[in-house]
Design a protein around this motif. Structure first.
Motif: not given
Length: 75
Positions: A43-60
């Motif tokens: 989705v991010a590649q298609n939209q040319k946008s950012e991807l943020y992956i969060h851990g279980k603790d909510g932190k990026i």
């Protein structure tokens, strides 16, 4: 026009959700984080946008950009 970034976050119901920035509802729910990351990356590649992956603790824990970034950065 700015594109919405995608966030892979832990779901309160278990599993992982992919959400657009600023959205309360998940775009899609997955059992594993790996599945959620794969879908959100597309989705991010298609939209040319950012991807943020969060851990279980909510932190990026990881951030990837699929937009038109300058490399090397200006400044």
């Amino acid at each position: 026009m700015s594109k919405k970034s995608q966030h892979v976050v832990s779901s309160a119901k278990g599993g992982w959700d992919v959400k657009k920035s600023g959205s309360d509802r998940a775009s899609k729910h997955f059992v594993t984080q790996v599945e959620a990351i794969q879908w959100a990356k597309g989705v991010a590649q298609n939209q040319k946008s950012e991807l943020y992956i969060h851990g279980k603790d909510g932190k990026i824990r990881e951030k990837n950009s699929y937009g038109n970034d300058d490399y090397p950065p200006k400044g």
